[in-house]
Design an enzyme around this catalytic site. Structure first.
Site, PDB file in Angstrom:
ATOM      1  N   GLY A  17       0.831  -1.215   0.000  1.00  0.00           N
ATOM      2  CA  GLY A  17       0.000   0.000   0.000  1.00  0.00           C
ATOM      3  C   GLY A  17       0.859   1.255   0.000  1.00  0.00           C
ATOM      4  N   ARG A  78       1.221  -4.980  -5.835  1.00  0.00           N
ATOM      5  CA  ARG A  78       1.180  -6.230  -5.085  1.00  0.00           C
ATOM      6  C   ARG A  78       1.538  -7.319  -6.094  1.00  0.00           C
ATOM      7  NH1 ARG A  78      -2.783  -3.193  -1.860  1.00  0.00           N
ATOM      8  NH2 ARG A  78      -1.775  -3.098   0.169  1.00  0.00           N
ATOM      9  N   ASP A 109       4.055  -4.735   6.421  1.00  0.00           N
ATOM     10  CA  ASP A 109       4.509  -6.051   6.893  1.00  0.00           C
ATOM     11  C   ASP A 109       4.606  -7.077   5.767  1.00  0.00           C
ATOM     12  OD1 ASP A 109       1.718  -6.364   6.724  1.00  0.00           O
ATOM     13  OD2 ASP A 109       1.745  -7.958   8.236  1.00  0.00           O
ATOM     14  N   THR A 132       3.710   2.637   5.791  1.00  0.00           N
ATOM     15  CA  THR A 132       2.309   2.171   5.728  1.00  0.00           C
ATOM     16  C   THR A 132       1.461   3.096   6.576  1.00  0.00           C
ATOM     17  OG1 THR A 132       0.776   0.468   6.513  1.00  0.00           O
ATOM     18  CG2 THR A 132       2.929   0.462   7.529  1.00  0.00           C
ATOM     19  N   ASP A 134      -1.028   2.240   8.185  1.00  0.00           N
ATOM     20  CA  ASP A 134      -1.690   1.481   9.264  1.00  0.00           C
ATOM     21  C   ASP A 134      -0.983   1.530  10.614  1.00  0.00           C
ATOM     22  OD1 ASP A 134      -3.711   0.708   7.555  1.00  0.00           O
ATOM     23  OD2 ASP A 134      -2.653  -1.094   6.916  1.00  0.00           O
ATOM     24  N   ASP A 136       0.987  -0.521  11.836  1.00  0.00           N
ATOM     25  CA  ASP A 136       0.905  -1.833  12.503  1.00  0.00           C
ATOM     26  C   ASP A 136       2.215  -2.610  12.435  1.00  0.00           C
ATOM     27  OD1 ASP A 136       0.801  -2.160   9.795  1.00  0.00           O
ATOM     28  OD2 ASP A 136      -0.761  -3.681   9.800  1.00  0.00           O
ATOM     29  N   ARG A 178      -7.420  -2.980   8.645  1.00  0.00           N
ATOM     30  CA  ARG A 178      -7.974  -4.328   8.564  1.00  0.00           C
ATOM     31  C   ARG A 178      -7.579  -5.156   9.779  1.00  0.00           C
ATOM     32  NH1 ARG A 178      -8.689  -4.561   2.877  1.00  0.00           N
ATOM     33  NH2 ARG A 178      -6.499  -4.304   2.455  1.00  0.00           N
TER      34      ARG A 178
HETATM   35  P1  ADP Z   1       2.229  -4.149   2.664  1.00  0.00           P
HETATM   36  O1  ADP Z   1       3.706  -4.180   2.484  1.00  0.00           O
HETATM   37  O2  ADP Z   1       1.654  -2.778   2.553  1.00  0.00           O
HETATM   38  O3  ADP Z   1       1.779  -4.912   3.907  1.00  0.00           O
HETATM   39  P2  ADP Z   1       1.264  -6.413   1.018  1.00  0.00           P
HETATM   40  O4  ADP Z   1       0.832  -7.239   2.188  1.00  0.00           O
HETATM   41  O5  ADP Z   1       0.369  -6.349  -0.156  1.00  0.00           O
HETATM   42  O6  ADP Z   1       1.570  -4.896   1.400  1.00  0.00           O
HETATM   43  O7  ADP Z   1       2.687  -6.996   0.550  1.00  0.00           O
HETATM   44  C1  ADP Z   1       3.384  -6.412  -0.525  1.00  0.00           C
HETATM   45  C2  ADP Z   1       4.030  -7.489  -1.359  1.00  0.00           C
HETATM   46  O8  ADP Z   1       5.019  -8.188  -0.575  1.00  0.00           O
HETATM   47  C3  ADP Z   1       3.124  -8.598  -1.860  1.00  0.00           C
HETATM   48  O9  ADP Z   1       2.376  -8.225  -3.001  1.00  0.00           O
HETATM   49  C4  ADP Z   1       4.130  -9.698  -2.192  1.00  0.00           C
HETATM   50  O10 ADP Z   1       4.747  -9.446  -3.442  1.00  0.00           O
HETATM   51  C5  ADP Z   1       5.184  -9.511  -1.089  1.00  0.00           C
HETATM   52  N1  ADP Z   1       4.962 -10.501  -0.023  1.00  0.00           N
HETATM   53  C6  ADP Z   1       4.066 -10.464   0.990  1.00  0.00           C
HETATM   54  N2  ADP Z   1       4.138 -11.565   1.763  1.00  0.00           N
HETATM   55  C7  ADP Z   1       5.111 -12.343   1.215  1.00  0.00           C
HETATM   56  C8  ADP Z   1       5.668 -13.630   1.521  1.00  0.00           C
HETATM   57  N3  ADP Z   1       5.247 -14.334   2.566  1.00  0.00           N
HETATM   58  N4  ADP Z   1       6.658 -14.090   0.712  1.00  0.00           N
HETATM   59  C9  ADP Z   1       7.108 -13.389  -0.345  1.00  0.00           C
HETATM   60  N5  ADP Z   1       6.614 -12.174  -0.688  1.00  0.00           N
HETATM   61  C10 ADP Z   1       5.633 -11.656   0.077  1.00  0.00           C
END
Ligand code: ADP
Length: 328
Positions: A17, A78, A109, A132, A134, A136, A178
């Protein structure tokens, strides 16, 4: 300041995000790198760009006039493929092809989890910067973008209060969050909300309905209830319906949604982003790896990436205690 190890070329990306202040962090990394004689390669669209090899060398002029802009000039995305073994290997090959010594990732995260998985297959140093709205992430008091998002939501809530007051109405305002209720709690306290529904705390709609009834009896003619989107009773529309069934009263619903993500970063977010961007690079040249930077209890610090999602940052217990006392 001179590099004390062999860091000569780094990659830099924003992922997940978007958050206001990401651009200020990009600027800070690039200019600190320039100061230290390190080349920075911007990776477009987060992990997607690692897979496609979308690198662009960034100099000081490439980051002019971005400190005040929301979003991210590197774009974000993403990327499902990055979660696969073949995706991670592709990323490793592209990082090695570009001869990069380190990678700075700015995100939440999910981005940190991705960075940790990448560190299992790639030998370069990886540092996370918390970006982020959030808030969090464990390992920093505040994340980049959070202060701006809270103030954006608060401005909207102040406006809703004017109309709620004039028409003597009850409003449910849904804010982002969330998994975590940081935004909801902060805007609830600073916006003087009658109640705040948080994912971390079990929601009791019967007691909320009773509280609203008592408030009416005590002369309150309007109310604002803040709902974090991850509340277990559902989003604000569902909760309005449930409250209507309990009390017979109509609730107006406002979902603030994506407008909380955009906008000009506040001074606090710009400052935090500037400090953490530069600090991330300085920690990298000191040899740190697989860590996230943050400001923890006011001090610039690093936390193991793997701890940032295993440990949970608690909501402020004093604010939680104040909420029902002040909503009289
Ligand atoms: P944020 O970083 O804002 O929490 P996301 O949860 O969408 O956003 O995570 C961003 C990107 O990080 C995902 O689209 C994916 O490419 C990568 N990612 C998230 N979790 C994993 C994981 N367990 N292993 C590998 N890549 C991951």
């Amino acid at each position: 300041m001179n590099p004390v190890n062999s860091i000569k070329r780094i990659g830099l990306l924003t992922s997940g995000g978007d958050a206001p202040g990401m651009n200020a962090a990009i600027r800070s990394v690039v200019r600190m790198g320039y100061h230290l004689g390190i080349k920075t390669y911007g990776v477009m669209r987060g992990y997607q760009g690692l897979l496609s090899g979308g690198f662009k060398e960034l100099g000081p002029r490439d980051v002019s006039n971005i400190i005040h802009r929301g979003g991210t000039i590197l774009k974000t995305s993403r990327c499902a493929e990055f979660k696969t073994n073949s995706g991670l290997k592709k990323a490793k090959l592209n990082l090695d092809k570009k001869l990069l010594d380190g990678l700075i990732v700015i995100g939440g995260d999910g981005t940190y989890r991705g960075a940790y998985e990448l560190s299992k297959v790639w030998s370069g140093q990886i540092i996370g910067v918390p970006g982020t709205i959030d808030n969090d992430l464990y390992g920093t008091d505040f994340t980049i973008g959070y202060d701006t998002a809270v103030n954006t939501a608060l401005q909207a809530i102040d406006k809703i209060r004017d109309t709620a007051e004039s028409h003597e109405r009850m409003f449910l305002v849904e804010v982002m969050g969330r998994e975590a209720g940081f935004i909801a709690l902060d805007v609830g306290i600073s916006g003087g909300a009658e109640d705040v529904l948080l994912p971390e705390i079990k929601t009791n709609l019967k007691s909320i309905s009773k509280h609203l009834y008592q408030a009416r009896e005590a002369g309150k003619t309007s109310s604002i209830i803040i709902v974090a989107e991850g509340d277990e009773e559902g989003g604000a529309f569902q909760i309005a319906e449930k409250l209507k069934q309990l009390s017979g009263n109509e609730y107006h619903v406002v979902v603030l949604g994506h407008l909380q993500r955009g906008g000009t970063p506040t001074s606090s977010d710009r400052k935090l982003a500037t400090e953490l961007g530069a600090f991330a690079l300085l920690q990298m040249i000191e040899g740190k790896n697989k860590v996230a930077v943050g400001r923890l209890r006011g001090v610039l610090s690093t936390t193991l990436l793997s701890q940032t999602w295993k440990r949970k940052k608690p909501l402020d217990p004093f604010l939680l205690k104040l909420l029902p006392i002040l909503a009289k």
